[in-house]
Write an enzyme that holds these catalytic residues in place. Structure first.
Site, short mmCIF file in Angstrom:
data_model
loop_
_atom_site.label_atom_id
_atom_site.label_comp_id
_atom_site.label_asym_id
_atom_site.label_seq_id
_atom_site.Cartn_x
_atom_site.Cartn_y
_atom_site.Cartn_z
N LYS A 139 -8.82 1.24 -4.55
CA LYS A 139 -8.58 2.48 -3.93
C LYS A 139 -9.05 2.71 -2.57
CE LYS A 139 -6.82 4.44 -6.35
NZ LYS A 139 -5.37 3.82 -6.71
N GLY A 173 -6.88 1.48 -0.09
CA GLY A 173 -5.73 1.37 0.75
C GLY A 173 -4.84 0.18 0.71
N THR A 174 -5.41 -0.45 -0.51
CA THR A 174 -4.26 -1.62 -1.06
C THR A 174 -2.67 -1.50 -0.88
OG1 THR A 174 -5.84 -1.92 -2.75
CG2 THR A 174 -3.89 -3.38 -2.74
N HIS A 176 -8.21 -8.02 -6.66
CA HIS A 176 -9.51 -7.09 -6.23
C HIS A 176 -10.41 -8.22 -6.68
CE1 HIS A 176 -7.45 -3.15 -5.94
NE2 HIS A 176 -7.10 -3.18 -7.08
N ARG A 226 -13.18 0.52 1.89
CA ARG A 226 -13.32 1.94 2.31
C ARG A 226 -14.64 2.43 1.98
NH1 ARG A 226 -8.93 6.20 -0.52
NH2 ARG A 226 -9.06 7.66 1.22
N SER A 243 -11.29 8.89 -4.80
CA SER A 243 -9.96 8.27 -5.17
C SER A 243 -9.80 7.61 -6.37
CB SER A 243 -9.57 7.35 -3.87
OG SER A 243 -8.24 6.97 -4.01
#
Ligand SMILES: Nc1ncnc2c1ncn2[C@@H]1O[C@H](COP(=O)(O)OS(=O)(=O)O)[C@@H](OP(=O)(O)O)[C@H]1O
Length: 335
Positions: free
Chosen positions: A79, A81-82, A147, A169, A177
């Site tokens: 979460k 901005g991948t 990830h 982030r 998110s």
């Protein structure tokens, strides 16, 4: 006998937990276990939390993935901005292949494909379900995503000359998110997770690929030690100066913009094509699904900095700030 239309629909793949090897089953039984956010449980492996299907993908890619020196890996906390950076990297690296399409923005692959299909996750797509993927159709530079925390990366990624772009982030927007995203993935009949309960688990580190702070800190330290291999980026900084960061990424990866491309406005073209506004309005992202079952639209919510203010109390804000201060500030990392 029920007729076919009366048979229950099989759950989406991300909820299926049976398709795992004996090796993984044995490992699972030895690992610390907590209640999951979407699937039934999370398991702590190499210090980080995974649902069982994901852990199977982690083991398979650790065993099978062979990095090449020219590979580019986008590594992110969930979460952060991948989806955005997948689109940007794809458009950047392949710009010579689709020059007119970027300009006209009509036939570019990003118009017909979700970024997750163009830049696949190693452990969540390519090696999911103990699959051994055929990677022969990937042309150099191969673009992959993960990830995984540093320690869990396949050895060949660590040893080869491939490059890693890392994106994270601020933890408040990341949590908000993630809370929305995981609630959307939960089957309707089991209802949603409460904000308070999931917040507590996030703070304790029990979240997808959590603890968040260990993930971020691991890559922060690696990027300081090896700046030629890892570029460390923050979503907030990307949002503030996207053009500056796109040029930085291009330079880091060895794909700098030429004076001619600058004159043609290619930086802005790429950013426009990959913007939240453009991507979220495409039909493929409004109605399509990933093979693993997630609806493409779940990857686009608001795409803004500071939305946490609409959800977190002052106490929650304090608690996250304190953890960040305690865990990150002494290493020079702030959000
Ligand atoms: N193009 C673009 N620009 C800016 N922001 C974007 C973009 N696309 C997706 N988003 C926002 O990113 C959040 C989803 O994070 P990820 O893409 O990392 O999700 S995932 O880890 O791949 O599941 C999620 O953030 P929130 O809106 O705060 O939930 C998305 O809305």
């Amino acid at each position: 006998m029920p007729t076919s239309h009366e048979l229950p629909l099989s759950p989406p793949k991300y909820l299926q937990e049976d398709d795992i090897t004996q090796e993984c089953r044995e490992l699972l039984s030895s690992l610390p276990k907590e209640k999951g956010w979407v699937a039934s449980h999370l398991y702590q492996y190499q210090g980080f939390w995974h649902p069982s299907r994901q852990l199977q993908g982690v083991l398979s890619c650790q065993q099978g993935f062979q990095a090449q020196d020219t590979d580019i890996h986008l590594v992110t906390t969930p979460k952060s901005g991948t989806t955005w950076l997948k689109a940007i990297l794809f458009a950047l690296v392949n710009r010579a292949q689709y020059p007119n399409d970027i300009t006209s923005q009509q036939q570019h692959p990003l118009h017909a494909n979700n970024p997750h299909d163009l830049v696949p996750f190693l452990e969540l797509k390519l090696y999911a379900d103990n699959h051994v993927p055929d990677l022969t159709s990937f042309t150099s530079p191969r673009l992959f995503s993960t990830h995984l925390p540093p320690l869990s990366l396949p050895e060949s990624i660590k040893c080869s000359a491939c490059k890693l772009v890392y994106l994270c982030r601020n933890p408040k927007d990341t949590f908000v998110s993630l809370w929305h995203f995981t609630n959307k993935l939960r089957p309707k009949d089991i209802g949603t997770n409460s904000l308070e309960d999931t917040f507590d688990r996030f703070c304790r580190g029990v979240s997808l690929y959590g603890p968040f702070w260990d993930h971020v800190l691991g890559y922060w330290k690696e990027s300081l030690e090896n700046p030629g291999k890892i570029l460390f980026l923050k979503y907030e900084e990307m949002k503030e100066k996207p053009d500056e960061h796109l040029r930085r990424i291009a330079q880091f990866l060895g794909y700098p913009f030429s004076p001619e491309e600058e004159k043609l406005g290619l930086v802005d073209e790429i950013l426009g094509l990959c913007s939240f506004d453009t991507l979220s309005k495409l039909e493929v992202n409004k109605s399509g699904k990933l093979l693993s079952g997630e609806e493409n639209k779940t990857f686009f919510r608001r795409g803004e900095v500071g939305d946490w203010k609409n959800f977190l109390s002052a106490e929650m804000e304090d608690r996250l700030d304190q953890i960040s201060e305690q865990k990150l500030h002494k290493f020079g990392l702030k959000f």
